[in-house]
Scaffold this active site. Structure first.
Site, PDB file in Angstrom:
ATOM      1  N   GLY A  46      -6.278  -2.702  -1.292  1.00 26.88           N
ATOM      2  CA  GLY A  46      -5.163  -1.801  -1.530  1.00 26.88           C
ATOM      3  C   GLY A  46      -4.017  -2.552  -2.202  1.00 26.88           C
ATOM      4  O   GLY A  46      -4.149  -3.030  -3.319  1.00 26.88           O
ATOM      5  N   PHE A  47      -2.866  -2.621  -1.530  1.00 29.22           N
ATOM      6  CA  PHE A  47      -1.668  -3.285  -2.057  1.00 29.22           C
ATOM      7  C   PHE A  47      -1.198  -2.574  -3.331  1.00 29.22           C
ATOM      8  O   PHE A  47      -1.014  -3.209  -4.369  1.00 29.22           O
ATOM      9  CB  PHE A  47      -1.908  -4.785  -2.319  1.00 29.22           C
ATOM     10  CG  PHE A  47      -2.308  -5.544  -1.076  1.00 29.22           C
ATOM     11  CD1 PHE A  47      -1.344  -6.026  -0.194  1.00 29.22           C
ATOM     12  CD2 PHE A  47      -3.649  -5.732  -0.779  1.00 29.22           C
ATOM     13  CE1 PHE A  47      -1.723  -6.707   0.951  1.00 29.22           C
ATOM     14  CE2 PHE A  47      -4.040  -6.404   0.380  1.00 29.22           C
ATOM     15  CZ  PHE A  47      -3.074  -6.890   1.244  1.00 29.22           C
ATOM     16  N   HIS A  48      -1.090  -1.276  -3.237  1.00 26.63           N
ATOM     17  CA  HIS A  48      -0.555  -0.496  -4.348  1.00 26.63           C
ATOM     18  C   HIS A  48      -0.113   0.870  -3.833  1.00 26.63           C
ATOM     19  O   HIS A  48      -0.404   1.233  -2.691  1.00 26.63           O
ATOM     20  CB  HIS A  48      -1.618  -0.323  -5.452  1.00 26.63           C
ATOM     21  CG  HIS A  48      -2.847   0.392  -5.007  1.00 26.63           C
ATOM     22  ND1 HIS A  48      -4.017  -0.250  -4.687  1.00 26.63           N
ATOM     23  CD2 HIS A  48      -3.080   1.709  -4.795  1.00 26.63           C
ATOM     24  CE1 HIS A  48      -4.921   0.625  -4.308  1.00 26.63           C
ATOM     25  NE2 HIS A  48      -4.375   1.834  -4.355  1.00 26.63           N
ATOM     26  N   ALA A  49       0.571   1.600  -4.705  1.00 28.18           N
ATOM     27  CA  ALA A  49       0.899   3.011  -4.451  1.00 28.18           C
ATOM     28  C   ALA A  49       0.415   3.787  -5.666  1.00 28.18           C
ATOM     29  O   ALA A  49       0.020   3.196  -6.678  1.00 28.18           O
ATOM     30  CB  ALA A  49       2.399   3.179  -4.254  1.00 28.18           C
ATOM     31  N   ARG A  94      -0.001   1.405   0.143  1.00 28.84           N
ATOM     32  CA  ARG A  94      -1.058   1.301   1.138  1.00 28.84           C
ATOM     33  C   ARG A  94      -1.748  -0.054   1.075  1.00 28.84           C
ATOM     34  O   ARG A  94      -1.951  -0.628   0.000  1.00 28.84           O
ATOM     35  CB  ARG A  94      -2.095   2.424   1.026  1.00 28.84           C
ATOM     36  CG  ARG A  94      -3.236   2.309   0.014  1.00 28.84           C
ATOM     37  CD  ARG A  94      -2.855   2.702  -1.400  1.00 28.84           C
ATOM     38  NE  ARG A  94      -1.890   3.743  -1.540  1.00 28.84           N
ATOM     39  CZ  ARG A  94      -2.181   5.021  -1.763  1.00 28.84           C
ATOM     40  NH1 ARG A  94      -3.427   5.377  -1.902  1.00 28.84           N
ATOM     41  NH2 ARG A  94      -1.233   5.890  -1.916  1.00 28.84           N
TER      42      ARG A  94
END
Ligand code: T46
Length: 132
Positions: A46-49, A94
């Site tokens: 993840g580590f993004h929106a 997230r």
């Protein structure tokens, strides 16, 4: 927006079943489904929106933890039940952690894959939230 929803179980003596349909159990038109499995030990994802994308995540086997951040507060949510779904709206950062070795995380999305919809930089995400 982030929200856990209960998915209707259609179980009988043979076992369990959950049905997911556009615009009924899933509150959008489903255009894409993907699933994440066989995640290696101690790997996080993840580590993004997303700018616009809305999704429903269902952990159909095993468990994992999602860290969701709307730019104001952070929530840790454990997914370990195939009759529960997690709605993740747009503009939610997230991260996915603590995948069990048997975890199968299925995700239904309201749009086709578009790399331009991703915000992969946390500072940029905060900037967008603050200018909303
Ligand atoms: C999300 C979380 C929950 C595609 O080509 N098509 C697709 O539909 C997807 C989902 C990914 N990809 C490519 C993009 C990357 O090169 O597959 C590679 C892995 O994707 P990513 O690093 O974005 O995977 P995750 O697990 O970090 O994030 C995924 C989704 O991409 C994302 O939308 O919300 O799961």
């Amino acid at each position: 927006m982030m929200k856990k929803i209960k998915l209707k179980m259609l179980g009988d003596e043979r076992g369990s079943m959950v049905v997911l349909e556009s615009n009924t159990s899933v509150p959008f038109e489903i255009k894409r489904v993907y699933y994440i499995f066989d995640t290696k030990n101690n790997v996080s994802r993840g580590f993004h929106a997303h700018k616009e994308l809305r999704q429903l995540a269902v952990c159909v086997s095993g468990s994992c933890r999602l860290l969701l951040d709307d730019g104001k507060s952070k929530k840790n949510i454990i997914l370990n039940n195939p009759s529960e779904g997690l709605l993740i709206g747009n503009l939610i950062w997230r991260e996915m952690h603590d995948f069990s070795s048997d975890c199968v995380l299925m995700v239904l999305a309201n749009e086709y894959y578009d790399e331009l919809d991703y915000i992969r930089d946390y500072e940029k995400f905060k900037e967008i939230i603050n200018n909303k």
